[in-house]
Design an enzyme around this catalytic site. Structure first.
Site, mmCIF file in Angstrom:
data_model
loop_
_atom_site.group_PDB
_atom_site.id
_atom_site.type_symbol
_atom_site.label_atom_id
_atom_site.label_comp_id
_atom_site.label_asym_id
_atom_site.label_seq_id
_atom_site.Cartn_x
_atom_site.Cartn_y
_atom_site.Cartn_z
ATOM 1 N N ALA A 118 68.690 35.109 74.009
ATOM 2 C CA ALA A 118 67.409 34.852 74.671
ATOM 3 C C ALA A 118 67.130 33.365 74.669
ATOM 4 O O ALA A 118 67.088 32.728 73.619
ATOM 5 C CB ALA A 118 66.296 35.586 73.941
ATOM 6 N N TYR A 150 60.669 23.040 70.892
ATOM 7 C CA TYR A 150 61.064 24.410 71.251
ATOM 8 C C TYR A 150 62.127 24.380 72.355
ATOM 9 O O TYR A 150 63.191 24.989 72.235
ATOM 10 C CB TYR A 150 59.832 25.184 71.700
ATOM 11 C CG TYR A 150 60.109 26.618 72.093
ATOM 12 C CD1 TYR A 150 60.680 27.505 71.180
ATOM 13 C CD2 TYR A 150 59.803 27.086 73.366
ATOM 14 C CE1 TYR A 150 60.925 28.824 71.541
ATOM 15 C CE2 TYR A 150 60.050 28.399 73.729
ATOM 16 C CZ TYR A 150 60.607 29.260 72.822
ATOM 17 O OH TYR A 150 60.859 30.562 73.176
#
Ligand code: UDP
Length: 327
Positions: A118, A150
């Site tokens: 993912a 992130y």
């Protein structure tokens, strides 16, 4: 019988995927440290034939070694998620996202298991050419702004997975999820739709950040899970990166108004400056739209759930949660 291992399987997307694979007659093991995942997401699967779980960190290499050796393929969904959490816990974000993926890929290599990883639309950064294509250039903000950790950590995950594919022939598939929504998603870590629904149901002000003219495309988790399942079955997907998302674009202000309407709520809509909502100098994305050409060509996948239907499902989910006194 195929045996799937889902890291982050007690999370929002992971628990829906577990359900889907069990329905397809597969055996499913999940590993989750319940950092953002919740046991209640999988409680209803506990007694299902072929289901088992380990409450453990994926960085525990001994446990991962055993679980990977026992499965046929891995869905690697465990990660630090949610913009608010990323900003408040950047160390955990970077360490879990990079360290966790390292363990998954190392163990997958040892036992030669296929891995679906993912990733996120955040890796496109401040892209200005819409829709985003998988091979577009990426433009990131400075390292002094935590949000970008992130995107950078997920980009490293992608690089690492593709490197394992290239150097040692490990079968990997990279899935860039765009804003995924549906029942079980929590608003606790910043995700907008569950927050709007909860505020609307509680009659509290709905907080729209910035001017509300930024837009997103929200994709129902059930559609997302179908895409993941289709990619897992496709030999042509190996070694490739795919966008998974919807192209139904909506501004955040419009989203607030639609949630209000569909929940029959009298909540006020309140505008909050970004600096107050997140931290000084926070950078938001004005737009974010996936190109679906590649996934369409590979597995003929299209999202089919309209946003209003998804909003209704989330409203129903939170109504039930509230009546069960669980939230
Ligand atoms: N947002 C908002 N109110 C909230 C949470 C988020 O207006 O309570 C905005 C946020 O600033 C962003 C959009 O909604 O523009 C989507 O935010 P989310 O964190 O769900 O996803 P992402 O920013 O990763 O697309």
């Amino acid at each position: 019988m195929t045996h799937a291992l889902i890291t982050g399987g007690a999370g929002f997307i992971g628990s829906h995927l577990a359900e889907r694979l069990l329905e397809a007659g597969q055996q499913v093991t999940i590993i989750d440290n319940l950092s953002t995942g919740q046991f209640k997401n999988i409680a209803h699967l506990e007694r299902k034939h072929g289901f088992r779980y380990a409450i453990e960190d994926i960085r525990n290499i001994h446990v991962m070694d055993r679980l990977v050796s026992e499965c046929d393929l891995i869905y690697h969904l465990a990660a630090a998620v949610g913009v608010e959490r990323i900003i408040s816990e950047p160390i955990e974000t970077i360490e879990v996202n990079i360290g966790g993926t390292e363990v998954v890929l190392k163990t997958a290599r040892r036992y030669r298991k296929k891995v679906l990883i993912a990733s996120t639309s955040e890796v496109y950064g401040k892209g200005t050419r819409f829709p985003f294509h998988e091979d577009d250039d990426r433009l990131m903000g400075p390292t002094t702004r935590s949000r970008w950790s992130y995107a950078a950590s997920k980009a490293i995950d992608e690089f690492l997975a593709l490197a394992y594919h290239k150097e040692v022939g490990l079968p990997v598939v990279i899935m860039r999820f765009f804003n995924t929504v549906g029942p079980r998603q929590t608003g606790q870590y910043g995700m907008v739709l569950p927050r709007f629904v909860r505020w609307a149901l509680a009659g509290e002000p709905i907080n729209v950040y910035g001017d509300g003219q930024q837009s997103r495309c929200f994709c129902n988790v059930r559609d997302v899970v179908e895409a993941v399942f289709a990619l897992s079955q496709s030999p042509a997907a190996v070694g490739q990166v795919f966008n998974i998302g919807s192209q139904e674009e909506v501004t955040i202000l419009e989203l607030a108004q639609r949630v209000k309407r569909r929940a029959g709520s009298g909540s006020d809509i309140r505008f909050i400056p970004y600096d107050e909502a997140y931290e000084a100098g926070f950078e938001d994305f004005r737009r974010r739209v996936p190109s679906l050409e590649k996934i369409r060509a590979a597995v003929e996948w299209e999202p089919t759930t309209p946003l209003d239907q998804t909003i209704d499902e989330i409203v129903a989910y939170y109504r039930e949660e509230t009546s069960n006194g669980r939230n």
